[in-house]
Design a protein around this motif. Structure first.
Motif, mmCIF file in Angstrom:
data_model
loop_
_atom_site.group_PDB
_atom_site.id
_atom_site.type_symbol
_atom_site.label_atom_id
_atom_site.label_comp_id
_atom_site.label_asym_id
_atom_site.label_seq_id
_atom_site.Cartn_x
_atom_site.Cartn_y
_atom_site.Cartn_z
ATOM 1 N N ALA A 54 0.835 -1.211 0.000
ATOM 2 C CA ALA A 54 0.000 0.000 0.000
ATOM 3 C C ALA A 54 0.864 1.253 0.000
ATOM 4 C CB ALA A 54 -0.922 -0.008 1.211
ATOM 5 N N GLN A 55 1.964 1.226 0.759
ATOM 6 C CA GLN A 55 2.860 2.379 0.803
ATOM 7 C C GLN A 55 3.509 2.608 -0.565
ATOM 8 O OE1 GLN A 55 5.941 2.143 3.739
ATOM 9 N NE2 GLN A 55 6.649 4.221 3.390
ATOM 10 N N GLN A 56 3.933 1.529 -1.232
ATOM 11 C CA GLN A 56 4.536 1.653 -2.560
ATOM 12 C C GLN A 56 3.539 2.234 -3.557
ATOM 13 O OE1 GLN A 56 5.804 -2.327 -3.370
ATOM 14 N NE2 GLN A 56 7.705 -2.145 -2.212
ATOM 15 N N TYR A 57 2.294 1.753 -3.531
ATOM 16 C CA TYR A 57 1.277 2.289 -4.430
ATOM 17 C C TYR A 57 0.977 3.746 -4.101
ATOM 18 C CZ TYR A 57 0.247 -2.157 -6.697
ATOM 19 O OH TYR A 57 0.330 -3.297 -7.432
ATOM 20 N N GLY A 58 0.955 4.080 -2.834
ATOM 21 C CA GLY A 58 0.740 5.466 -2.435
ATOM 22 C C GLY A 58 1.823 6.383 -2.970
ATOM 23 N N GLU A 59 3.085 5.925 -2.914
ATOM 24 C CA GLU A 59 4.198 6.716 -3.442
ATOM 25 C C GLU A 59 4.083 6.879 -4.958
ATOM 26 O OE1 GLU A 59 7.618 4.592 -2.073
ATOM 27 O OE2 GLU A 59 7.393 5.285 -0.007
ATOM 28 N N LYS A 60 3.683 5.809 -5.653
ATOM 29 C CA LYS A 60 3.516 5.887 -7.110
ATOM 30 C C LYS A 60 2.397 6.859 -7.472
ATOM 31 C CE LYS A 60 5.254 1.297 -8.259
ATOM 32 N NZ LYS A 60 4.927 -0.012 -8.821
ATOM 33 N N ILE A 61 1.308 6.825 -6.717
ATOM 34 C CA ILE A 61 0.187 7.720 -6.977
ATOM 35 C C ILE A 61 0.600 9.164 -6.727
ATOM 36 C CG2 ILE A 61 -2.088 8.425 -6.112
ATOM 37 C CD1 ILE A 61 -2.667 5.410 -5.746
ATOM 38 N N ALA A 62 1.348 9.399 -5.650
ATOM 39 C CA ALA A 62 1.809 10.752 -5.347
ATOM 40 C C ALA A 62 2.734 11.272 -6.446
ATOM 41 C CB ALA A 62 2.526 10.778 -3.997
ATOM 42 N N GLU A 63 3.599 10.404 -6.960
ATOM 43 C CA GLU A 63 4.505 10.792 -8.041
ATOM 44 C C GLU A 63 3.720 11.123 -9.316
ATOM 45 O OE1 GLU A 63 8.036 8.804 -10.768
ATOM 46 O OE2 GLU A 63 7.661 7.997 -8.777
ATOM 47 N N ALA A 64 2.738 10.272 -9.646
ATOM 48 C CA ALA A 64 1.918 10.513 -10.837
ATOM 49 C C ALA A 64 1.110 11.795 -10.678
ATOM 50 C CB ALA A 64 0.988 9.322 -11.081
ATOM 51 N N ALA A 65 0.611 12.064 -9.488
ATOM 52 C CA ALA A 65 -0.151 13.296 -9.255
ATOM 53 C C ALA A 65 0.748 14.516 -9.424
ATOM 54 C CB ALA A 65 -0.771 13.273 -7.859
ATOM 55 N N GLY A 66 1.985 14.430 -8.971
ATOM 56 C CA GLY A 66 2.927 15.534 -9.148
ATOM 57 C C GLY A 66 3.224 15.797 -10.615
#
Length: 121
Positions: A47-59
């Motif tokens: 979940a943490q890895q997916y959260g980081e990927k989502i945050a990167e994509a949002a940026g």
């Protein structure tokens, strides 16, 4: 009469067993307590890895939209400062040079206006 019954992981049974009235919950394996903790830790890491990927994509999306908004703003300012006769003349020249594209663009614009008008009824 005693019934032989096999409980599968994640299920529980309190009837039909002889000498055992316990209910199984949790991981369903009944073998140690580390399995549930390991699974929970693995899920938390995923979940943490997916959260980081989502945050990167949002940026990245924010940067992209910011760049495009700048371009749209510049074009809007150009259109505000441009003379209506000049814009009309440019459109006519474009239509003479590219008649096929002009027809397709006109058809698409008409379709969009039709959908907007129809949606308001």
């Amino acid at each position: 009469m005693a019934q032989n019954r096999t409980d599968f992981p994640g299920t529980s049974s309190t009837t039909g067993q002889t000498g055992n009235s316990s209910t199984h919950t949790g991981t369903g394996t009944g073998i140690g307590t580390g399995t549930g903790t390991a699974t929970a830790t693995g899920l938390a890491q995923t979940a943490q890895q997916y959260g980081e990927k989502i945050a990167e994509a949002a940026g990245q999306a924010k940067e992209y939209v910011g760049e495009k908004m700048t371009v749209v703003g510049d074009k809007f300012k150009e259109l505000q400062n441009a003379d209506l006769a000049e814009i009309t003349e440019n459109a006519k020249d474009y239509a003479r040079k590219n008649p096929g594209q002009a027809i397709l663009i006109s058809a698409a614009a008409g379709l969009l206006v039709g959908l907007i008008i129809r949606g308001r009824r």
